[in-house]
Design a protein around this motif. Structure first.
Motif, short mmCIF file in Angstrom:
data_model
loop_
_atom_site.label_atom_id
_atom_site.label_comp_id
_atom_site.label_asym_id
_atom_site.label_seq_id
_atom_site.Cartn_x
_atom_site.Cartn_y
_atom_site.Cartn_z
N LEU A 36 0.84 -1.19 0.00
CA LEU A 36 0.00 0.00 0.00
C LEU A 36 0.88 1.24 0.00
O LEU A 36 1.78 1.37 0.82
N GLY A 37 0.60 2.16 -0.92
CA GLY A 37 1.35 3.40 -0.98
C GLY A 37 0.81 4.32 -2.05
O GLY A 37 0.03 3.90 -2.89
N HIS A 38 1.25 5.57 -2.00
CA HIS A 38 0.82 6.56 -2.99
C HIS A 38 1.40 6.22 -4.36
O HIS A 38 0.73 6.34 -5.37
N PHE A 72 2.39 12.15 -8.49
CA PHE A 72 3.16 10.98 -8.10
C PHE A 72 2.27 9.79 -7.75
O PHE A 72 2.77 8.74 -7.35
N LYS A 73 0.96 9.92 -7.93
CA LYS A 73 0.04 8.81 -7.67
C LYS A 73 0.39 7.65 -8.60
O LYS A 73 0.48 7.83 -9.81
N ASP A 74 0.63 6.48 -8.02
CA ASP A 74 0.98 5.26 -8.75
C ASP A 74 2.28 5.38 -9.55
O ASP A 74 2.52 4.61 -10.48
N ALA A 75 3.13 6.34 -9.18
CA ALA A 75 4.42 6.52 -9.88
C ALA A 75 5.28 5.27 -9.72
O ALA A 75 5.25 4.59 -8.69
N GLU A 76 6.06 4.97 -10.75
CA GLU A 76 7.02 3.88 -10.67
C GLU A 76 8.24 4.37 -9.88
O GLU A 76 8.88 5.36 -10.26
#
Length: 161
Positions: A36-38, A72-76
């Motif tokens: 779980l993370g941004h 940065f949402k779902d950024a690799e």
């Protein structure tokens, strides 16, 4: 006096949740849950970014890539690592040493690919990248399989001009 090398350390942890893919050191790993993370929540890469930034007194990952920023949402996380490396033109990795603590999944089959992913992003040889997998021996949230922790240490070396 500025030395030709600097040492940094980093740490990150994330909770496992169903419905997300598990990404560690840029490698997608089949598992019943992801972190779980941004961003993609690649905890070892987050720890490594903090180690690099810490070594060079450049703050931390939250300052450069805040979770309050929707871009940065779902950024690799590997893209974030490459971004950091592009900012430190006068420095290079001497070596990086990461420890990933999780009960499951077993990471041994993925270690070479994970090391190569990091070596590529850090523009160094795979021999300069170490990753170790440990368990928490059933202690705490990590030991209960609820979370994953990652630690990183780096040696940064000033590039010759």
């Amino acid at each position: 006096m500025e030395l030709p090398f600097r040492i940094g350390s980093g740490y990150d942890s994330h909770r496992f949740v169903p419905g997300r893919r598990l990404v560690l050191c840029g490698q997608v790993i089949e598992h019943s849950a992801g972190l779980l993370g941004h961003s993609d929540a690649d905890a070892p890469v987050h720890a490594l970014i903090d180690a690099i930034l810490g070594a060079l007194a450049m703050g931390d990952i939250g300052r450069l890539f805040p979770d309050s920023d929707p871009s940065f949402k779902d950024a690799e996380s590997m893209a974030l690592l490459r971004n950091v490396m592009s900012r430190i033109r006068d420095w290079q990795i001497g070596n990086a040493d990461l420890t990933i603590i999780t009960e499951m999944p077993k990471l041994a089959p993925f270690m070479d690919a994970m090391r190569q992913n990091l070596a590529d992003a850090l523009q160094t040889d795979i021999q300069n990248i170490s990753i170790k997998a440990k368990t928490a021996e059933k202690l705490g949230p990590v030991g209960a399989g609820e979370a994953l922790e990652a630690y990183a240490a780096v040696l940064m070396v000033r590039k010759e001009k």
